[in-house]
Write a protein that holds these residues in place. Sequence first.
Motif, short mmCIF file in Angstrom:
data_model
loop_
_atom_site.label_atom_id
_atom_site.label_comp_id
_atom_site.label_asym_id
_atom_site.label_seq_id
_atom_site.Cartn_x
_atom_site.Cartn_y
_atom_site.Cartn_z
N ASN A 111 63.29 -43.90 -59.36
CA ASN A 111 64.42 -43.85 -60.28
C ASN A 111 63.89 -44.32 -61.62
OD1 ASN A 111 67.05 -43.47 -61.18
ND2 ASN A 111 67.58 -45.61 -60.83
N ALA A 112 63.11 -43.46 -62.25
CA ALA A 112 62.44 -43.78 -63.50
C ALA A 112 63.28 -43.25 -64.66
CB ALA A 112 61.04 -43.15 -63.52
N GLN A 113 63.68 -44.14 -65.55
CA GLN A 113 64.62 -43.76 -66.60
C GLN A 113 64.21 -44.30 -67.96
OE1 GLN A 113 69.00 -43.91 -65.38
NE2 GLN A 113 68.11 -45.52 -64.10
N VAL A 115 66.58 -45.27 -71.04
CA VAL A 115 68.01 -45.43 -71.32
C VAL A 115 68.20 -46.02 -72.71
CG1 VAL A 115 68.59 -45.71 -68.88
CG2 VAL A 115 68.08 -47.72 -70.25
N GLU A 121 71.82 -42.82 -69.89
CA GLU A 121 70.57 -42.19 -69.52
C GLU A 121 70.13 -41.15 -70.55
OE1 GLU A 121 69.66 -38.68 -66.49
OE2 GLU A 121 70.31 -40.51 -65.47
N ARG A 124 65.40 -38.89 -67.00
CA ARG A 124 65.19 -39.55 -65.71
C ARG A 124 64.36 -38.67 -64.79
NH1 ARG A 124 68.26 -40.26 -60.53
NH2 ARG A 124 69.78 -38.74 -61.25
N GLY A 126 64.02 -38.75 -60.78
CA GLY A 126 64.64 -39.42 -59.65
C GLY A 126 64.44 -38.69 -58.35
N TYR A 137 68.59 -35.24 -67.87
CA TYR A 137 68.54 -35.26 -69.33
C TYR A 137 69.95 -35.41 -69.86
CZ TYR A 137 67.42 -33.64 -74.10
OH TYR A 137 67.25 -33.54 -75.45
N SER A 141 71.49 -33.15 -64.46
CA SER A 141 70.29 -33.17 -63.63
C SER A 141 70.07 -31.84 -62.93
CB SER A 141 70.37 -34.29 -62.58
OG SER A 141 71.43 -34.08 -61.68
N GLN A 187 63.12 -48.20 -67.53
CA GLN A 187 63.38 -48.93 -66.30
C GLN A 187 62.87 -48.11 -65.12
OE1 GLN A 187 67.61 -49.61 -66.34
NE2 GLN A 187 67.44 -51.34 -67.75
N PHE A 188 62.18 -48.76 -64.20
CA PHE A 188 61.61 -48.08 -63.05
C PHE A 188 62.01 -48.83 -61.80
CE2 PHE A 188 58.99 -47.62 -66.79
CZ PHE A 188 59.04 -46.24 -66.95
#
Length: 241
Positions: A111-113, A115, A121, A124, A126, A137, A141, A187-188
Amino acid sequence: MRSGDVYTDAATQSRLVPMQRLRPAAWAHARPGVVRTDGSGNISSIETGASIPFSQSSASNRPSVVTTAGRFAIRSTASQQLATSFTSYFPLLGPCSLVVMWWSRSNEGPNAQIVDIAFNECVRVGYNTTPQAMGGYGGISQSVTITNDRPYVASIRADGSNPATFRVDNSSQSITSSYSSEDASAQFSGNCDYFEIAVFTRELSAHETLLAEGIMAWSNGLPDALGGAHPFRNRPPLIGD
């Protein structure tokens, strides 16, 4: 004398393209020499030569270094995440790119984002339990079907106004949305073993994306993370590519 290993030979000849050539704004991997751990064995910082080290202020929130498929990886859980702030350092005014390499397992994934300051968001990479890799985007998604028990590299690149491009295993999806923000953070999380993550505060070109994917796969010793038709499936990216 050649070793017979294409990666070792290219490294010996100083012909490999380094990730730094693509100028990531933030970059993390668990290979030896870049990870510092605290007394509990969890990661306190990762220094890869990018401008911002990844860190968590609280030891209880820090992920750990593990071995997956014989390679070093960053083990993230819902409560132990890897994060870094771009606020006041790298204003994100639309263009951005994200490249992520992980090991796919049943009911586990990234869940790499990136933000904005209000945690909306921007982009991402995910996963859901189907299993599918997901590219997001601006809150929209698209998904690509994948299989478990193998490594994957996925990328998403966006210029802030046109549809973003999500790639995984040679499958591409266009995601029609747009997003612009003054400040952003990365955030990961997710239950996932990350081999490598690179964040760019610009839109990579299509060729740069292929380079970044190839660099990740070969640097981590798992070129089968790339789809069979990928131009760097059989050799690493070299100077001049």
